[in-house]
Design an enzyme around this catalytic site. Sequence first.
Site, PDB file in Angstrom:
ATOM      1  N   LYS A  43      20.802 -26.738 -16.372  1.00  0.00           N
ATOM      2  CA  LYS A  43      20.266 -25.376 -16.424  1.00  0.00           C
ATOM      3  C   LYS A  43      21.281 -24.403 -15.826  1.00  0.00           C
ATOM      4  O   LYS A  43      22.253 -24.812 -15.183  1.00  0.00           O
ATOM      5  CB  LYS A  43      18.943 -25.307 -15.661  1.00  0.00           C
ATOM      6  CG  LYS A  43      19.029 -25.653 -14.189  1.00  0.00           C
ATOM      7  CD  LYS A  43      17.664 -25.633 -13.543  1.00  0.00           C
ATOM      8  CE  LYS A  43      17.762 -26.037 -12.067  1.00  0.00           C
ATOM      9  NZ  LYS A  43      16.460 -25.966 -11.392  1.00  0.00           N
ATOM     10  N   ARG A  79       3.958 -25.049  -7.814  1.00  0.00           N
ATOM     11  CA  ARG A  79       4.682 -24.143  -8.713  1.00  0.00           C
ATOM     12  C   ARG A  79       4.075 -24.241 -10.106  1.00  0.00           C
ATOM     13  O   ARG A  79       3.443 -23.296 -10.571  1.00  0.00           O
ATOM     14  CB  ARG A  79       6.174 -24.501  -8.694  1.00  0.00           C
ATOM     15  CG  ARG A  79       7.064 -23.510  -9.390  1.00  0.00           C
ATOM     16  CD  ARG A  79       8.520 -23.744  -9.074  1.00  0.00           C
ATOM     17  NE  ARG A  79       9.018 -25.051  -9.518  1.00  0.00           N
ATOM     18  CZ  ARG A  79      10.287 -25.446  -9.363  1.00  0.00           C
ATOM     19  NH1 ARG A  79      11.164 -24.649  -8.765  1.00  0.00           N
ATOM     20  NH2 ARG A  79      10.678 -26.635  -9.796  1.00  0.00           N
ATOM     21  N   HIS A 100       7.979 -32.683  -9.138  1.00  0.00           N
ATOM     22  CA  HIS A 100       9.195 -32.223  -8.456  1.00  0.00           C
ATOM     23  C   HIS A 100       8.938 -32.187  -6.959  1.00  0.00           C
ATOM     24  O   HIS A 100       7.900 -31.709  -6.514  1.00  0.00           O
ATOM     25  CB  HIS A 100       9.600 -30.834  -8.954  1.00  0.00           C
ATOM     26  CG  HIS A 100      10.944 -30.388  -8.447  1.00  0.00           C
ATOM     27  ND1 HIS A 100      12.109 -30.990  -8.855  1.00  0.00           N
ATOM     28  CD2 HIS A 100      11.306 -29.427  -7.565  1.00  0.00           C
ATOM     29  CE1 HIS A 100      13.143 -30.403  -8.249  1.00  0.00           C
ATOM     30  NE2 HIS A 100      12.675 -29.460  -7.464  1.00  0.00           N
ATOM     31  N   TYR A 159      37.099   0.403   0.582  1.00  0.00           N
ATOM     32  CA  TYR A 159      35.965   1.313   0.694  1.00  0.00           C
ATOM     33  C   TYR A 159      35.377   1.300   2.103  1.00  0.00           C
ATOM     34  O   TYR A 159      35.225   0.245   2.727  1.00  0.00           O
ATOM     35  CB  TYR A 159      34.869   0.917  -0.291  1.00  0.00           C
ATOM     36  CG  TYR A 159      35.216   1.178  -1.730  1.00  0.00           C
ATOM     37  CD1 TYR A 159      35.363   2.464  -2.216  1.00  0.00           C
ATOM     38  CD2 TYR A 159      35.391   0.121  -2.611  1.00  0.00           C
ATOM     39  CE1 TYR A 159      35.675   2.714  -3.540  1.00  0.00           C
ATOM     40  CE2 TYR A 159      35.700   0.334  -3.948  1.00  0.00           C
ATOM     41  CZ  TYR A 159      35.845   1.641  -4.403  1.00  0.00           C
ATOM     42  OH  TYR A 159      36.159   1.863  -5.724  1.00  0.00           O
ATOM     43  N   CYS A 207      35.765  -5.182  -3.247  1.00  0.00           N
ATOM     44  CA  CYS A 207      35.464  -4.188  -4.279  1.00  0.00           C
ATOM     45  C   CYS A 207      34.810  -4.869  -5.490  1.00  0.00           C
ATOM     46  O   CYS A 207      34.659  -6.089  -5.530  1.00  0.00           O
ATOM     47  CB  CYS A 207      36.739  -3.480  -4.715  1.00  0.00           C
ATOM     48  SG  CYS A 207      37.772  -2.879  -3.365  1.00  0.00           S
ATOM     49  N   ASP A 257      36.067  -5.282  -8.430  1.00  0.00           N
ATOM     50  CA  ASP A 257      37.018  -6.061  -9.219  1.00  0.00           C
ATOM     51  C   ASP A 257      38.195  -6.610  -8.427  1.00  0.00           C
ATOM     52  O   ASP A 257      39.007  -7.345  -8.982  1.00  0.00           O
ATOM     53  CB  ASP A 257      37.593  -5.185 -10.351  1.00  0.00           C
ATOM     54  CG  ASP A 257      36.516  -4.404 -11.062  1.00  0.00           C
ATOM     55  OD1 ASP A 257      35.639  -5.043 -11.652  1.00  0.00           O
ATOM     56  OD2 ASP A 257      36.548  -3.162 -10.997  1.00  0.00           O
TER      57      ASP A 257
END
Length: 387
Positions: A38, A136, A166, A266, A313, A315
Site C-alpha cells: 500500500k 477500526r 489486525h 527564511y 525551504c 525546494d
Amino acid sequence: MDLTRPAWLEIDLDNLEFNYMEIRKLVRDSADIMAVVKADAYGLGAAAIVRELLDLGVKRFGVAHLSEAIHIKNHSPHAQVLVMGYTPEYLAETAIEKGVRLTVYLEEQADYFAKVSKEMDKDAVIHVKIETGMNRLGFNPDETSLEIIERISKMDNLIIEGMFTHFPVADDDHDYTRESMKKFRAFCKMLYEKDINIPLKHVSNSAAIMNFPNFGLDMVRAGIILYGIYPYPDAKRETLPLKPCISLKAQVSHVKYLQKGEKVSYGLTYEAESEIQVATIPVGYADGWSRELSNKGHVLVQGKRVPIIGKICMDQMMIDVTGLEVERGDEVVLMGVQAGSEITIEDVAQEIGQIPASVLCMLTKRLPRVYVKERRVPEVVDYLLQI
C-alpha cells in the site's frame, strides 16, 4: 543513469530480496507471505517492487484502496491483490472486472458484491475482516457475526477466500495481542463447527511476524520489514536480520562562504558565529523532507555528518560544510550510507517525532525512484513525466 533532477530516492532491489528471504526463513513453511505494498509500496514504487517480488515467488499483495490495486494490476495482471480497507459499493463493478479481492465487514457489502457479480456473470473473491481489538473495521467475533458469515458463505457468485484480523500492539503489548489471537481462534472454531471452511486465515503484521512466529496460520502480511525497516525501535535484530532498501541522495547545487553575523534562509533563524562554508542542496519540504529538520537535522558529505542550517525551504536547504573540500555536483546523502557512515530512517523519524513508515510516506513523487540491482541501474522512474 537518466535523471531529470539532481535529487533522487535510490532503491536497492538486492536488499529487498535479502529481506524477503530472511522473512521466509522466519515464517513457517506452510504459511504464505503476502507483501503489503500500500501507499505505493511505502513510497518505493509499487509497480517495480511487485514485479521484483513476483520474480521471487510472491503471489499475493495487500493494499489499502482500489486505486492502488488497479495500479498494480495494470502493471502485473497476474498478481493477486487484496484491498484490505473499504471499497464502496459504487466501485464494486470495477473491482470485480479487474479481479481484485475485496474486504467485507458488513453484510450489506456482501449482498451488493454478490448482486453485481451475478449481473456480470463473474465471481467476487472476498476476505472477511474480524474485529479483535483494533476497533477500526470488522465483524465482532460473536454469534450474530457467525450467522451473517454463514449467510455470506451461501451467496451465489461470492467466494470467501480469506479471513483476517489486525493487531494494534503486536510490538509492545504481548498480553493484549495474545488475547486478540484467542478471540480470532475461538471464532475460527465457531466457523469450523458450522462447517464453514475459509482457506486463508491471516493475522500477523510485521511486528507479529517477529514476535509471534506461531501465529502464522495460513498467511502472514509483511509490510515495513520487507523494506528493511524494523516495526518498532526495540525490535530484536537477531530475530530477523534486515537491510534497508531506500536511500535519499542529492547533488550540491552551490557552495559559498558566509562571514560572522550573516544569516541563512527564511526567517533568518541561523546566524554564523564565525566564517563558515555553506552548501545548498536541491531538496525541500515539497519533496517530503520535513521542515521539522530545520536547524537540527544532518546529512552526509564525504562520509562526514554535517548539520542542516536555517529553515528548510520548499525546494532547497542549506548545510554547513566548513572544513570540507566541496564542489557543485558532489553527492550528499540525506538518508542512507556514505563512506562507512550512515543516517538511518530511524534517525530521521526520531528527530521529527514520527515513525519510520510515516517518513517514507512523506517522500513525494517529485523525487525520481532509481532502482539498483547487482550494482546496475535497470530502471529510473520519474512520476512527473508520467502525469
